[in-house]
Design a protein around this motif. Structure first.
Motif, PDB file in Angstrom:
ATOM      1  N   GLY A 236      11.685  -7.392   2.978  1.00  0.00           N
ATOM      2  CA  GLY A 236      12.965  -7.160   2.072  1.00  0.00           C
ATOM      3  C   GLY A 236      14.027  -8.147   2.240  1.00  0.00           C
ATOM      4  N   PHE A 237      14.320  -8.769   3.332  1.00  0.00           N
ATOM      5  CA  PHE A 237      15.315  -9.839   3.700  1.00  0.00           C
ATOM      6  C   PHE A 237      14.732 -10.867   3.005  1.00  0.00           C
ATOM      7  CE2 PHE A 237      16.072 -13.627   6.040  1.00  0.00           C
ATOM      8  CZ  PHE A 237      17.353 -13.891   5.844  1.00  0.00           C
ATOM      9  N   GLY A 238      13.525 -11.482   2.853  1.00  0.00           N
ATOM     10  CA  GLY A 238      13.028 -12.692   2.188  1.00  0.00           C
ATOM     11  C   GLY A 238      13.284 -12.426   0.623  1.00  0.00           C
ATOM     12  N   ALA A 239      13.067 -11.236   0.128  1.00  0.00           N
ATOM     13  CA  ALA A 239      13.317 -11.094  -1.236  1.00  0.00           C
ATOM     14  C   ALA A 239      14.782 -11.096  -1.651  1.00  0.00           C
ATOM     15  CB  ALA A 239      12.839  -9.677  -1.752  1.00  0.00           C
ATOM     16  N   ALA A 240      15.546 -10.523  -0.794  1.00  0.00           N
ATOM     17  CA  ALA A 240      17.051 -10.626  -1.157  1.00  0.00           C
ATOM     18  C   ALA A 240      17.515 -12.180  -1.232  1.00  0.00           C
ATOM     19  CB  ALA A 240      17.785  -9.856  -0.098  1.00  0.00           C
ATOM     20  N   MET A 241      16.951 -12.990  -0.120  1.00  0.00           N
ATOM     21  CA  MET A 241      17.457 -14.316  -0.204  1.00  0.00           C
ATOM     22  C   MET A 241      16.939 -15.158  -1.346  1.00  0.00           C
ATOM     23  SD  MET A 241      19.300 -14.550   2.516  1.00  0.00           S
ATOM     24  CE  MET A 241      19.573 -16.541   2.530  1.00  0.00           C
ATOM     25  N   ALA A 242      15.719 -14.572  -1.747  1.00  0.00           N
ATOM     26  CA  ALA A 242      15.215 -15.430  -3.121  1.00  0.00           C
ATOM     27  C   ALA A 242      15.941 -14.927  -4.162  1.00  0.00           C
ATOM     28  CB  ALA A 242      13.673 -14.992  -3.159  1.00  0.00           C
ATOM     29  N   ALA A 243      16.493 -13.604  -4.424  1.00  0.00           N
ATOM     30  CA  ALA A 243      17.323 -13.443  -5.355  1.00  0.00           C
ATOM     31  C   ALA A 243      18.568 -14.268  -5.211  1.00  0.00           C
ATOM     32  CB  ALA A 243      17.521 -11.858  -5.325  1.00  0.00           C
ATOM     33  N   LEU A 244      19.282 -14.328  -4.183  1.00  0.00           N
ATOM     34  CA  LEU A 244      20.609 -15.062  -4.008  1.00  0.00           C
ATOM     35  C   LEU A 244      20.455 -16.541  -4.432  1.00  0.00           C
ATOM     36  CD1 LEU A 244      21.522 -13.502  -0.493  1.00  0.00           C
ATOM     37  CD2 LEU A 244      22.803 -13.377  -2.703  1.00  0.00           C
ATOM     38  N   ARG A 245      19.173 -17.166  -4.032  1.00  0.00           N
ATOM     39  CA  ARG A 245      18.973 -18.146  -4.804  1.00  0.00           C
ATOM     40  C   ARG A 245      18.957 -18.322  -6.201  1.00  0.00           C
ATOM     41  NH1 ARG A 245      17.133 -22.495  -1.094  1.00  0.00           N
ATOM     42  NH2 ARG A 245      17.021 -21.933   1.085  1.00  0.00           N
ATOM     43  N   ILE A 246      18.223 -17.360  -6.645  1.00  0.00           N
ATOM     44  CA  ILE A 246      18.395 -17.498  -8.304  1.00  0.00           C
ATOM     45  C   ILE A 246      19.590 -17.390  -8.793  1.00  0.00           C
ATOM     46  CG2 ILE A 246      17.570 -15.947 -10.136  1.00  0.00           C
ATOM     47  CD1 ILE A 246      14.978 -15.458  -8.525  1.00  0.00           C
ATOM     48  N   LEU A 247      20.407 -16.395  -8.275  1.00  0.00           N
ATOM     49  CA  LEU A 247      22.096 -16.051  -8.556  1.00  0.00           C
ATOM     50  C   LEU A 247      22.718 -17.214  -8.482  1.00  0.00           C
ATOM     51  CD1 LEU A 247      22.531 -12.478  -6.849  1.00  0.00           C
ATOM     52  CD2 LEU A 247      22.050 -13.108  -9.751  1.00  0.00           C
ATOM     53  N   GLY A 248      22.466 -18.344  -7.363  1.00  0.00           N
ATOM     54  CA  GLY A 248      23.293 -19.358  -7.206  1.00  0.00           C
ATOM     55  C   GLY A 248      24.228 -18.997  -6.261  1.00  0.00           C
ATOM     56  N   PRO A 249      24.987 -20.220  -5.773  1.00  0.00           N
ATOM     57  CA  PRO A 249      26.044 -19.985  -4.902  1.00  0.00           C
ATOM     58  C   PRO A 249      27.249 -19.598  -5.419  1.00  0.00           C
ATOM     59  CG  PRO A 249      25.675 -22.328  -5.446  1.00  0.00           C
ATOM     60  CD  PRO A 249      24.866 -21.720  -5.960  1.00  0.00           C
ATOM     61  N   VAL A 250      27.939 -18.892  -4.793  1.00  0.00           N
ATOM     62  CA  VAL A 250      29.424 -18.685  -5.216  1.00  0.00           C
ATOM     63  C   VAL A 250      30.225 -19.786  -5.045  1.00  0.00           C
ATOM     64  CG1 VAL A 250      31.535 -17.234  -4.712  1.00  0.00           C
ATOM     65  CG2 VAL A 250      29.293 -16.519  -4.110  1.00  0.00           C
ATOM     66  N   ARG A 251      30.742 -20.217  -5.990  1.00  0.00           N
ATOM     67  CA  ARG A 251      31.747 -21.360  -6.229  1.00  0.00           C
ATOM     68  C   ARG A 251      32.937 -21.451  -5.260  1.00  0.00           C
ATOM     69  NH1 ARG A 251      27.668 -24.899  -7.216  1.00  0.00           N
ATOM     70  NH2 ARG A 251      26.395 -24.038  -9.068  1.00  0.00           N
ATOM     71  N   ALA A 252      33.544 -22.485  -4.680  1.00  0.00           N
ATOM     72  CA  ALA A 252      34.677 -22.373  -3.946  1.00  0.00           C
ATOM     73  C   ALA A 252      35.798 -22.367  -5.287  1.00  0.00           C
ATOM     74  CB  ALA A 252      34.780 -23.509  -3.196  1.00  0.00           C
ATOM     75  N   LYS A 253      36.857 -21.512  -4.894  1.00  0.00           N
ATOM     76  CA  LYS A 253      38.018 -21.470  -5.602  1.00  0.00           C
ATOM     77  C   LYS A 253      38.505 -22.883  -6.034  1.00  0.00           C
ATOM     78  CE  LYS A 253      39.051 -16.710  -4.358  1.00  0.00           C
ATOM     79  NZ  LYS A 253      40.252 -15.852  -3.632  1.00  0.00           N
ATOM     80  N   ALA A 254      39.040 -23.118  -7.012  1.00  0.00           N
ATOM     81  CA  ALA A 254      39.663 -24.741  -7.404  1.00  0.00           C
ATOM     82  C   ALA A 254      40.809 -24.696  -6.622  1.00  0.00           C
ATOM     83  CB  ALA A 254      39.925 -24.658  -8.866  1.00  0.00           C
ATOM     84  N   ALA A 255      41.474 -25.617  -6.257  1.00  0.00           N
ATOM     85  CA  ALA A 255      42.779 -25.869  -5.520  1.00  0.00           C
ATOM     86  C   ALA A 255      43.827 -25.720  -6.649  1.00  0.00           C
ATOM     87  CB  ALA A 255      42.875 -27.393  -4.936  1.00  0.00           C
ATOM     88  N   PRO A 256      44.706 -25.137  -6.127  1.00  0.00           N
ATOM     89  CA  PRO A 256      46.079 -24.551  -7.297  1.00  0.00           C
ATOM     90  C   PRO A 256      46.588 -25.931  -7.496  1.00  0.00           C
ATOM     91  CG  PRO A 256      46.505 -24.090  -4.899  1.00  0.00           C
ATOM     92  CD  PRO A 256      45.007 -24.440  -4.956  1.00  0.00           C
TER      93      PRO A 256
END
Length: 256
Positions: A236-256
């Motif tokens: 189950g862990f491996g499936a979740a990690m594969a799903a997260l790769r498909i979703l892509g990274p959470v982008r860092a917030k832009a500097a104000p």
């Protein structure tokens, strides 16, 4: 250290709020922390968007406590998978901040919760109730990474009408994870109904000829639904990690 924290630190150096030497002190253990028995990868969050997850099976109580403590101190959260109940009880006595999910068999602490992902929920489908431990391991991993989950449980092919009324939920998902044992037919059915990426997880559930999950694994690998991705048995862990790769990274917030 996550991307947002690093961006703030670099901006503080740029504006003179802190000296480079102070920033260097904070970054000294960024690549990894050597505990003697383990090298905790503190850089993984920057590379992959999620702190290192600990595989608890085979580790001693003290090893789990030491690694989890290092992760909590650095990242504010920790996840340990595949932990037996007696070992989990001993770990929680040493590190009460960790909570044990008996169904998923994971230890988790979320002192600093992750930033929620903006995507629609990942849909988790199980063929039967016996597949829930594997599905919940995936659910806890997704939650640890800030992804939301929509559970569609006990919808196997022995009563396929239970699935057919949920096509709208399945079609709205950015990724679907299907967990099944026995002959492993459910991913083929779901894969033929939706366009989203589908990750199939064979489980070790079933009678003799199920061969502890190998029959389901072979069935999923030979699925007639095109593009089904298959992970290892009970992973189950491996499936979740594969799903997260498909979703892509959470982008860092832009500097104000």
């Amino acid at each position: 250290m996550d991307p947002d924290t690093l961006r703030v630190l670099l901006d503080q150096v740029r504006t003179g709020q802190i000296a480079p030497e102070q920033a260097m002190t904070q970054l000294q253990q960024l690549p990894f922390a050597d505990l003697g028995y383990a090298r905790v990868d503190h850089h993984r969050h920057l590379r992959q968007g999620i702190p290192e997850v600990v595989f608890g099976e085979g580790k001693t109580v003290q090893q789990i406590v030491g690694i989890a403590r290092a992760l909590l101190e650095r990242h504010g959260r920790a996840l340990v998978t595949r932990v037996a109940p007696d070992k989990a009880e001993a770990v929680c006595r040493e590190l009460p901040e960790l909570e044990y999910d008996t169904l998923a068999r994971v230890l988790v602490a979320m002192r600093a919760p992750p930033r929620a992902r903006e995507s629609a929920p990942v849909v988790l489908v199980t063929a039967g109730t016996s597949d829930l431990p594997v599905a919940e391991e995936a659910a806890q991993t997704l939650r640890f990474a800030g992804a939301s989950v929509d559970r569609l449980y006990d919808a196997g092919v022995a009563g396929i009408h239970r699935l057919m009324g949920e096509i709208g939920r399945l079609s709205a998902a950015p990724v679907v994870i299907v967990v099944a044992g026995m002959e492993g037919a459910l991913p083929s059915v779901v894969g033929g109904l939706i366009a989203a990426p589908l990750i199939a997880v064979p489980t070790s559930v079933g009678y003799g000829a199920a061969l502890s999950g190998f029959t389901a694994l072979m069935g999923m690998l030979t699925s007639c639904a095109s593009g089904v991705t298959v992970v290892n048995i009970d992973n189950g862990f491996g499936a979740a990690m594969a799903a997260l790769r498909i979703l892509g990274p959470v982008r860092a917030k832009a500097a104000p």
